[in-house]
Design an enzyme around this catalytic site. Structure first.
Site, PDB file in Angstrom:
ATOM      1  N   GLY A   1      -0.318   5.941   0.664  1.00 60.49           N
ATOM      2  CA  GLY A   1      -0.264   7.057  -0.278  1.00 60.49           C
ATOM      3  C   GLY A   1      -0.669   8.384   0.326  1.00 60.49           C
ATOM      4  O   GLY A   1      -1.024   9.319  -0.382  1.00 60.49           O
TER       5      GLY A   1
ATOM      6  N   ARG B   1       5.207  -7.115  -0.974  1.00 58.83           N
ATOM      7  CA  ARG B   1       5.252  -7.332  -2.424  1.00 58.83           C
ATOM      8  C   ARG B   1       6.604  -6.878  -2.958  1.00 58.83           C
ATOM      9  O   ARG B   1       7.415  -6.331  -2.217  1.00 58.83           O
ATOM     10  CB  ARG B   1       4.162  -6.494  -3.088  1.00 58.83           C
ATOM     11  CG  ARG B   1       4.263  -5.031  -2.616  1.00 58.83           C
ATOM     12  CD  ARG B   1       3.504  -4.060  -3.434  1.00 58.83           C
ATOM     13  NE  ARG B   1       3.317  -2.798  -2.748  1.00 58.83           N
ATOM     14  CZ  ARG B   1       4.167  -1.782  -2.723  1.00 58.83           C
ATOM     15  NH1 ARG B   1       5.322  -1.878  -3.343  1.00 58.83           N
ATOM     16  NH2 ARG B   1       3.902  -0.677  -2.063  1.00 58.83           N
TER      17      ARG B   1
END
Lengths: 153, 444, 153, 444
Positions: free
Chosen positions: D164, D292
């Protein structure tokens, strides 16, 4: 009922899930509606070919006016069909009525042209033209207010 | 290229057409009755015009209002959707006279296919199989009896201008023919203003299979396979699927060829649907042709990838079909459930305010609806709230997907038939693909 | 009709599922409409492995009870975590507390087992156990009411 | 076959997983914090259990509560979604120890790919291109300066445990390196509890392209092409598309091969995403791997027809991949817009009650959302309300479809970024496919 009472009631309503409220007593009547869903939805209206009226607003305002004047001694003449509004039988001829004209029941107020046919709109009572709401040559939809006529007593 | 299209309809199909136009860069003009002021199609179009009071006769069926709307708003074409004026040859003709493009076939073709006697005759001439029938409209009981004896009982009496099962009578014996014949004639007069009836052999427990046709104005015709529409209640479809579990590729090929032959034979243009009955021995018989977009068109869109409404508009603009028959493939399986505002047991319509709404989403789910939370379903029109359509690789997966989507669907404030659809999804016969025209009456 | 009456009526309405209300009497008229939607949505709750409590209801009723008793001198002890509720330290041992037990602040009321760890739930005040809401060995979720304890004065 | 799966997440991804499970006949157990009692995922699951108060730390990140929930409710597997514990190797390990199947790769693989220094080293060993870099974690300024000179300025300092954009610093000159290096280390410690940083060459105006990988537990690995994710704001993606307008089939083949090579090389299982930077000369460099399901997985589902969440579950159940690389095709074009509760100009989150809601529908539109009319968006979690995803034959048609769908989308009561997405759809650079990592900052 004064502003203090109204404020008190509103304060109470704010704490509840009541969305519409109406109370009537000896000293008057109060009706409240709090902001909600569907009512706030934007209402698209007839989009005219040039020159276009402001989308959304014009029509609505007209309708509100119609509501207002109804309360008094003034009636609203609406369009019975979709078409083009003409104030005179032909471009050269003079208008059927002008602002201030005294009209009789059965008298032609205007023409709505639909599918090349000229449909005369007649006044259904005696009165006086106090407002002309649509310009000559403009398209109108079903139910659109055309004239305000003050009914003679 | 059209600049502006008027959509002479309401509800989900009006919205479906607005969506297609927006994606094509064409402006849209919605029309609405006074009862539909808050309807979603008026919000989503570029403009909207009030054409009359609530009653359909005075608004959505008001040809003068519609043509006048197009004239004052400079719309070049009109899309009729389905229902209302979609199969009204008079409206198409009025448009033709005013220089407005009616998005559909010509009025002459609509007239030809609108009369079932004419349609059957035409199909027969083109060597498309039809059930043994009277070969003409019948005027008296004697004629009817003669024909029925030749065909063999039981027979079905049908109205030439019929639809939706009105004017239709099943007759098992000679004895009951005369009264049934006269009743059918009377019903036909009162329902369609046309007492012409004909007689055909009754087909027991048939399937209702329809073939989607697309035809441009340059002689190109393709078919997009079949839709299985047997699950009906009083001749109203409530659930459709494509492909049909009973149609294999060979039968699809044969039925598709027959439909294309009919379309070619009559010089059909735009999209249309050729309806067949399929009997227990997999013989198929031409029934009628619908000269418009069908409610259930999304299942064909899902399995073929073709946007039928865009095709309609492109064809109406004179474009050639980009699609070739050899490139049409049926991918996976699609099911549509019509979500109606009605009691799921009694089928009594349930108009009113939608107070809660959760619409299903996620992969393979398409919802064509006209509802929102706070919307008041008016009592004046049909009670279709939304079409829930799913697509998956196999029929079993499509059923699983439809089940979970129906379970997600929550409409509060009015009654809907969601629970009926859920029951169908869990029914053994349905899961096994054993659905004929009487499925729902056995079911409920 | 004054604000006090309106409040009383509203209090009554709150306990019902009435969404619109209108009354007219000698002293006036009152009309109310309540907001709706989300609150009415069904709330699915913890679906326990057998023996399953009635889905939806049990939990909700417990919570309503919790609300009710709070108003009096009774406190609700809730589960601080998800786990299995045990009334005794081992299957053979006797329960920490029984209905009617007098408990002191800091006294163990039960154990919640989570990830093989035994977490003791202590009473935070002196009082008397007046209700045991969960059966031994049952799963509990976070915040689930376990005991009603009447606080000693 | 799993009987029951616990979904350790909330919002749209929890609902996405519930949908897949329902279609597969697997029961679902939702978990929720006290702030999410009215959330849609608790309604749609077969059961729901409250796991803690509003704060994520005490509920959705509470490993003890989650494992205990699975134990008391007899769930055999857990799907972590994205975010929260999805890339927490500790949680995966706790599940492994308790005999609960974590639907994702092993904890060891998550640890390996979770450390960017390890991940880059691994990629390099497997001969997958990476940007020139320090080849290790760096401990002091001197080392950093030495390495940077060798690489050549400008350089990027990154945190090994980063994500991020936190702990990331761009350094243009030698003079500013030391202070930037120390700041990056400090940020990394405070954000990730791990001060390890490394240095790599700065790539100017790159594209952010990721390859979707699917790998079973029997050594079969396929890739499902790329997603273009360059439209970001502060390292947060808001719009993705597949295929990328900059990637042709040859480049797709090469990038896909590199991603498959990495997955094979580390023995990866389940779905994963290999992120690459693509420079102006179409050179690509491995950046990191996400172990994921991604937020933007629906665009890949639309163009490939593969249901990624079902694949995850099937793989976790030990099934072999039915999919072969040669059968993977990219059909049409798909775009996803993330509809967030935020001010479209200032990006300030806008939680609150949704008072009006119209969700788009019709052909080629998929909505994965968690909202309904009357829902109160809580202020505690991310502000994603729904993912609006479209599919069409061409990129131009997909843009037209997204435009009309965005115009239909109406969310009242809170602010959303719908208007920002509409602006992007009408932007010339976007329409021309000219989107790099700075597109949005130039744009707003």
């Amino acid at each position: 009922m004064d502003i203090k009472d109204i404020k008190a009631i509103y304060k109470f309503l704010r704490e509840t899930d009541i969305v519409e409220f109406e109370v009537e007593g000896a000293d008057g009547k109060l009706r409240l509606k709090r902001g909600t869903a569907a009512g706030a939805l934007q209402q698209p209206v007839f989009e005219a070919p040039s020159p276009a009226p402001a989308p959304g607003s014009a029509q609505e305002i007209k309708k509100e006016e119609a509501e207002k004047v109804k309360a008094e001694n003034i009636k609203v003449v609406t369009s019975p069909m979709v078409g083009t509004f003409y104030r005179s039988p032909s471009p050269e001829a003079s208008s059927f009525v002008e602002l201030g004209s005294i009209v009789k029941s059965g008298q032609t107020l205007c023409i709505i042209e639909a599918m090349k046919l000229m449909n005369e709109v007649e006044c259904e009572f005696n009165g006086k033209v106090v407002q002309i709401l649509v310009d000559n040559g403009q398209p109108v939809e079903y139910g659109e207010p055309l004239f305000h006529v003050e009914v003679s007593r | 290229m059209f600049n502006k299209i008027l959509i002479a309809n309401r509800g989900e199909i009006a919205i479906r057409i607005i969506r297609a136009c927006k994606e094509m860069g064409i402006r849209t003009l919605a029309v609405y009755s006074e009862a539909d002021r808050e309807s979603l199609h008026t919000r989503l179009a570029d403009g909207a015009i009030c054409i009359g009071p609530a009653k359909s006769k005075d608004s959505y069926l008001n040809i003068t209002s519609l043509i006048s709307s197009m004239e004052v708003a400079d719309a070049e074409a009109v899309h009729p959707g389905y229902g209302f004026l979609a199969e009204n040859a008079g409206f198409a003709e009025a448009c033709e006279k005013c220089g407005i493009k009616f998005i559909g076939p010509t009025s002459a073709l609509m007239r030809l296919m609108g009369n079932k006697v004419q349609a059957k005759k035409t199909a027969e001439e083109l060597k498309i199989p039809v059930l043994p029938w009277s070969n003409r409209g019948l005027s008296d009981e004697k004629e009817a009896l003669e024909v029925s004896k030749k065909i063999g009982f039981p027979v079905l009496i049908k109205a030439a201008s019929g639809g939706g099962g009105r004017g239709m009578k099943l007759v098992h014996t000679q004895a009951s023919l005369a009264s049934a014949f006269n009743m059918a004639k009377m019903e036909a007069v009162s329902a369609f203003g046309d007492g012409e009836v004909f007689i055909e052999r009754f087909c027991e427990l048939p399937r209702h299979i329809e073939i989607q046709i697309v035809a441009d104005e340059h002689g190109n015709v393709v078919h997009l396979g079949e839709r299985e529409c047997s699950i009906q209640r009083r001749h109203q479809k409530i659930l459709e699927e494509s492909p049909s579990p009973q149609v294999d590729s060979r039968l699809r090929h044969r039925m598709g060829d027959a439909a294309v032959k009919l379309a070619r034979g009559i010089g059909y243009t735009n999209v249309g649907t050729v309806e067949f009955l399929l009997d227990k021995n997999k013989n198929f018989y031409f029934m009628e042709m619908n000269t418009r977009i069908q409610v259930e068109h999304p299942i064909t869109e899902f399995v073929t990838g073709v946007d039928l409404v865009k095709e309609q508009i492109n064809i109406a603009m004179g474009k050639k079909l980009a699609l070739k028959q050899k490139n049409v493939t049926m991918n996976g399986h699609s099911i549509e459930c019509r979500i109606n505002a009605e009691d799921p047991r009694t089928f009594v319509p349930s108009p009113g305010k939608i107070t809660e709404l959760i619409i299903p989403g996620g992969p393979g789910v398409r919802v064509d609806g006209s509802i929102y939370c706070g919307y008041i379903v008016p009592p004046y029109y049909d009670n279709l709230l939304a079409k829930l359509v799913v697509h998956a690789e196999t029929r079993a997966e499509a059923i699983a997907r439809m089940t979970r989507a129906l379970e997600e669907f929550h409409i509060g404030g009015i009654k809907t038939n969601i629970s009926l659809h859920l029951k169908i999804m869990k029914d053994h016969d349905f899961i096994a693909g054993k659905t004929d025209i009487d499925f729902l009456s056995r079911f409920t």
